[in-house]
Design an enzyme around this catalytic site. Structure first.
Site, PDB file in Angstrom:
ATOM      1  N   VAL A  11     143.612 -77.771   7.053  1.00  0.00           N
ATOM      2  CA  VAL A  11     144.967 -77.240   7.289  1.00  0.00           C
ATOM      3  C   VAL A  11     144.505 -75.971   5.609  1.00  0.00           C
ATOM      4  O   VAL A  11     144.526 -74.560   6.236  1.00  0.00           O
ATOM      5  CB  VAL A  11     145.808 -78.106   6.357  1.00  0.00           C
ATOM      6  CG1 VAL A  11     146.723 -76.425   6.402  1.00  0.00           C
ATOM      7  CG2 VAL A  11     146.723 -78.584   7.691  1.00  0.00           C
ATOM      8  N   GLU A 149     153.172 -76.549   9.429  1.00  0.00           N
ATOM      9  CA  GLU A 149     151.883 -76.104   9.133  1.00  0.00           C
ATOM     10  C   GLU A 149     151.987 -76.802  10.876  1.00  0.00           C
ATOM     11  O   GLU A 149     151.547 -78.230  10.640  1.00  0.00           O
ATOM     12  CB  GLU A 149     150.546 -76.345   8.417  1.00  0.00           C
ATOM     13  CG  GLU A 149     149.346 -75.693   9.708  1.00  0.00           C
ATOM     14  CD  GLU A 149     149.774 -74.299  10.185  1.00  0.00           C
ATOM     15  OE1 GLU A 149     150.340 -73.536   8.891  1.00  0.00           O
ATOM     16  OE2 GLU A 149     149.364 -74.285  10.864  1.00  0.00           O
ATOM     17  N   ASN A 209     155.947 -83.839  15.511  1.00  0.00           N
ATOM     18  CA  ASN A 209     154.653 -84.675  15.698  1.00  0.00           C
ATOM     19  C   ASN A 209     155.605 -86.168  16.235  1.00  0.00           C
ATOM     20  O   ASN A 209     154.413 -86.604  17.160  1.00  0.00           O
ATOM     21  CB  ASN A 209     154.538 -85.036  14.480  1.00  0.00           C
ATOM     22  CG  ASN A 209     152.942 -83.866  14.428  1.00  0.00           C
ATOM     23  OD1 ASN A 209     152.779 -83.109  14.890  1.00  0.00           O
ATOM     24  ND2 ASN A 209     152.328 -84.256  13.216  1.00  0.00           N
ATOM     25  N   CYS A 261     147.447 -86.961  11.766  1.00  0.00           N
ATOM     26  CA  CYS A 261     148.752 -86.751  11.268  1.00  0.00           C
ATOM     27  C   CYS A 261     149.833 -87.723  12.472  1.00  0.00           C
ATOM     28  O   CYS A 261     150.150 -88.568  11.321  1.00  0.00           O
ATOM     29  CB  CYS A 261     149.210 -85.405  11.960  1.00  0.00           C
ATOM     30  SG  CYS A 261     148.360 -83.680  10.613  1.00  0.00           S
ATOM     31  N   ARG A 329     139.827 -89.399  11.265  1.00  0.00           N
ATOM     32  CA  ARG A 329     140.960 -90.429  10.572  1.00  0.00           C
ATOM     33  C   ARG A 329     141.096 -91.323  11.841  1.00  0.00           C
ATOM     34  O   ARG A 329     142.220 -90.204  12.536  1.00  0.00           O
ATOM     35  CB  ARG A 329     141.208 -89.218   9.846  1.00  0.00           C
ATOM     36  CG  ARG A 329     140.885 -88.695   8.369  1.00  0.00           C
ATOM     37  CD  ARG A 329     141.172 -87.781   8.145  1.00  0.00           C
ATOM     38  NE  ARG A 329     141.285 -86.960   8.652  1.00  0.00           N
ATOM     39  CZ  ARG A 329     142.164 -84.773   7.374  1.00  0.00           C
ATOM     40  NH1 ARG A 329     142.896 -85.986   6.599  1.00  0.00           N
ATOM     41  NH2 ARG A 329     142.405 -84.209   8.081  1.00  0.00           N
TER      42      ARG A 329
HETATM   43  N1  LIG Z   1     145.041 -82.082  10.013  1.00  0.00           N
HETATM   44  C1  LIG Z   1     145.868 -81.141  10.405  1.00  0.00           C
HETATM   45  O1  LIG Z   1     145.384 -81.101  12.382  1.00  0.00           O
HETATM   46  C2  LIG Z   1     146.986 -81.196  10.091  1.00  0.00           C
HETATM   47  C3  LIG Z   1     147.974 -80.237  10.615  1.00  0.00           C
HETATM   48  C4  LIG Z   1     149.695 -79.714  10.193  1.00  0.00           C
HETATM   49  C5  LIG Z   1     149.782 -80.180   8.751  1.00  0.00           C
HETATM   50  N2  LIG Z   1     148.471 -81.025   8.293  1.00  0.00           N
HETATM   51  C6  LIG Z   1     149.114 -81.670   6.703  1.00  0.00           C
HETATM   52  O2  LIG Z   1     148.355 -80.541   6.244  1.00  0.00           O
HETATM   53  C7  LIG Z   1     148.288 -81.707   5.074  1.00  0.00           C
HETATM   54  C8  LIG Z   1     146.281 -81.407   4.843  1.00  0.00           C
HETATM   55  O3  LIG Z   1     146.288 -82.115   5.175  1.00  0.00           O
HETATM   56  P1  LIG Z   1     144.466 -81.913   5.866  1.00  0.00           P
HETATM   57  O4  LIG Z   1     144.391 -82.722   7.614  1.00  0.00           O
HETATM   58  O5  LIG Z   1     143.717 -80.388   5.860  1.00  0.00           O
HETATM   59  O6  LIG Z   1     143.314 -82.823   4.777  1.00  0.00           O
HETATM   60  P2  LIG Z   1     142.235 -82.730   3.821  1.00  0.00           P
HETATM   61  O7  LIG Z   1     142.501 -83.908   3.526  1.00  0.00           O
HETATM   62  O8  LIG Z   1     141.558 -82.070   5.014  1.00  0.00           O
HETATM   63  O9  LIG Z   1     142.520 -81.690   3.098  1.00  0.00           O
HETATM   64  C9  LIG Z   1     142.980 -82.297   1.877  1.00  0.00           C
HETATM   65  C10 LIG Z   1     142.205 -81.341   0.444  1.00  0.00           C
HETATM   66  O10 LIG Z   1     143.057 -81.126  -0.453  1.00  0.00           O
HETATM   67  C11 LIG Z   1     141.455 -81.784  -1.614  1.00  0.00           C
HETATM   68  N3  LIG Z   1     142.950 -81.968  -2.313  1.00  0.00           N
HETATM   69  C12 LIG Z   1     143.358 -83.384  -2.835  1.00  0.00           C
HETATM   70  N4  LIG Z   1     143.905 -82.786  -4.321  1.00  0.00           N
HETATM   71  C13 LIG Z   1     143.735 -82.411  -4.663  1.00  0.00           C
HETATM   72  C14 LIG Z   1     143.618 -80.770  -6.187  1.00  0.00           C
HETATM   73  N5  LIG Z   1     144.594 -82.057  -6.992  1.00  0.00           N
HETATM   74  N6  LIG Z   1     143.150 -80.070  -5.930  1.00  0.00           N
HETATM   75  C15 LIG Z   1     142.804 -79.885  -5.529  1.00  0.00           C
HETATM   76  N7  LIG Z   1     142.621 -80.591  -4.168  1.00  0.00           N
HETATM   77  C16 LIG Z   1     142.986 -81.621  -3.622  1.00  0.00           C
HETATM   78  C17 LIG Z   1     140.802 -82.314  -1.374  1.00  0.00           C
HETATM   79  O11 LIG Z   1     139.884 -82.246  -1.635  1.00  0.00           O
HETATM   80  C18 LIG Z   1     140.842 -82.118   0.335  1.00  0.00           C
HETATM   81  O12 LIG Z   1     139.900 -81.264   0.829  1.00  0.00           O
HETATM   82  C19 LIG Z   1     148.803 -82.774   4.777  1.00  0.00           C
HETATM   83  O13 LIG Z   1     149.812 -83.014   5.157  1.00  0.00           O
HETATM   84  C20 LIG Z   1     148.624 -83.250   6.465  1.00  0.00           C
HETATM   85  O14 LIG Z   1     149.373 -83.779   7.352  1.00  0.00           O
HETATM   86  C21 LIG Z   1     147.573 -81.445   8.821  1.00  0.00           C
END
Ligand SMILES: NC(=O)c1ccc[n+]([C@@H]2O[C@H](COP(=O)([O-])OP(=O)(O)OC[C@H]3O[C@@H](n4cnc5c(N)ncnc54)[C@H](O)[C@@H]3O)[C@@H](O)[C@H]2O)c1
Length: 432
Positions: A11, A149, A209, A261, A329
């Site tokens: 995201v 998002e 979702n 998700c 995942r």
């Molecule tokens: N993947 C999707 O399609 C999607 C869609 C909509 C919403 N979301 C939501 O968005 C959020 C993120 O999802 P994602 O799939 O991008 O996760 P992800 O695991 O791909 O990315 C998360 C990132 O955050 C970083 N991170 C964690 N703790 C941190 C900190 N303290 N400081 C700096 N960086 C840090 C991690 O290293 C990682 O790179 C979640 O809540 C998810 O539910 C995801």
């Protein structure tokens, strides 16, 4: 606008790249220095169509930067997005440790008014919790906004650039106005920007979702009933989907939903509802059906070969939880492959993008093919688990020649039963 995005994952990286594409100055922050260094060197930590080019261009044009220095990024920004993971906790709740940790770090680094935006999917009430944490740590003024998002992996760039809607939860008109202004360039075709209270914004994401997951589990059950009665789920799906009140999308049965998700969000909504003594019965069933569905393909394989698969080689096409991503995942491929291995089968797998991730999960327990047809060599059966485009119209004569026996278990219904029969395959799919 000057923007920081904390969390450079599926995201955060898309959000950062797309906001910079519109001319904003964006810095993407991650605690994973390896990821930051890769991005600085022009390499991508994830696969997402169209993202690499956009990241590279905006990085070169110095609108998009990468850092692990969160305080520095906060000081240089007016708006700070929190886009870190909210994984499933042990009790099914969303684990907010990363979100809260980042909120605290942002607060400590503040040097003036900031809009702090919750982009991560978070339970109702989280904006208020973030507000409390920040208030405790700083005397600077700030606003907390909830901006869930809705992008889909595999089409994330398009979804962000042309959203169906933008949801902004904000109690503070100044912050709401800034967020509306930031999103206006993305909604010129008329998509609504909906400003609402934070709890409603937070719940909107889970509700979206959850209803999509419900549609999938519902159709999976219809497919299972089709199997019992000899009905054809394709016909049923078309008849049902042509009702405008229902619509055609998300009616395709398969091996269950996965990804980062749906599984966790269905569980989290069930969980935070139960915290208020409300039992979300439908979602409990949606989750249970999904667990069951992940075993359906293996049951069909067992029905053909018998309980033990010793000496059998099963080719797997597709490992990612859906096409056009490298993300595994909660991918249904994982429990399917584990079950096959437990029954003594040898597994030869291929996926166009998820091979590296798969190697991290299965190590030397399975073999990996670099080309789709290689996975079929001497296989006793092919199981299609992810419906990548390249699997849709393969050279069936070549498949037959490569395999020991022409047996296909199609977990995504991408082939036609009559055609497969005519070609001499033993063919099993879901609900047909
Ligand atoms: N993947 C999707 O399609 C999607 C869609 C909509 C919403 N979301 C939501 O968005 C959020 C993120 O999802 P994602 O799939 O991008 O996760 P992800 O695991 O791909 O990315 C998360 C990132 O955050 C970083 N991170 C964690 N703790 C941190 C900190 N303290 N400081 C700096 N960086 C840090 C991690 O290293 C990682 O790179 C979640 O809540 C998810 O539910 C995801």
């Amino acid at each position: 606008m000057r923007i920081a995005v904390v969390g450079t994952g599926y995201v955060g990286l898309v959000v950062g790249a797309c906001l910079s594409e519109n001319g904003n100055d964006v810095v993407c922050v991650d605690k994973d220095l390896g990821k930051i260094e890769m991005l600085r060197a022009g390499r991508m930590p994830i696969y997402e169509p169209g993202l690499e080019e956009m990241v590279r261009r905006n990085h070169q044009e110095e609108r998009l930067a990468f850092t692990d220095d969160l305080p520095g990024a906060v000081r240089d920004s007016d708006i700070v997005f929190i886009a870190v993971g909210t994984p499933q906790g042990e009790d099914g709740s969303a684990d907010l440790r990363h979100v809260m940790g980042v909120a605290r770090e942002i607060a400590r680094a503040m040097n003036g008014y900031k809009v702090i935006v919750n982009k991560s999917t978070v339970p109702v009430g989280t904006a208020e919790k973030v507000r409390e944490i920040v208030r405790r740590e700083t005397t600077h003024p700030f606003s907390v906004v909830s901006n869930p998002e809705f992008l889909k992996q595999g089409a994330a760039v398009d979804d962000f650039m042309k959203p169906d809607r933008v949801v902004i939860g904000a109690e503070d008109p100044r912050a709401a106005e800034l967020m509306v202004k930031l999103h206006q360039p993305f909604t010129r075709t008329g998509a609504p920007i909906m400003v609402m209270d934070c709890p409603s914004a937070e719940l909107s994401k889970y509700a979206s979702n959850a209803i999509l997951a419900t549609k999938i589990s519902f159709m999976n059950e219809i497919a299972n009933v089709c199997d019992l009665f000899g009905a054809d789920v394709d016909r049923v799906r078309q008849a049902v989907g042509s009702d405008k009140r229902i619509g055609t999308s998300f009616l395709f049965p398969g091996v269950g939903y996965g990804g980062s998700c749906f599984p966790k969000d269905v569980k989290a909504l069930t969980r935070f509802s139960s915290d208020k003594k409300y039992e979300f019965k439908i979602l409990k069933a949606v989750d249970a059906v999904n667990e069951y569905q992940k075993r359906v393909l293996v049951s069909k394989i067992e029905a053909h070969f018998g309980k033990s698969l010793k000496g059998k080689t099963i080719a797997i096409w597709g490992l990612a939880f859906k096409p056009k991503t490298d993300d595994m995942r909660e991918a249904p491929a994982i429990p399917i492959i584990e079950a096959l291995l437990a029954k003594g089968a040898k597994v030869q797998a291929y996926d166009p993008e998820a091979m590296k991730v798969a190697k991290g999960i299965f190590g030397s327990k399975i073999t990996y093919s670099t080309k789709n047809y290689d996975a079929l060599k001497n296989a006793d059966a092919l199981a299609v688990v992810t419906e990548w485009q390249e699997f849709r119209e393969p050279d069936f004569a070549r498949i037959k020649k490569l395999m020991r026996t022409p047996v296909i278990f199609d977990g995504r219904n991408i082939y036609q039963p009559e055609q497969m029969k005519a070609l001499g395959f033993t063919y099993t799919s879901i609900g047909r």
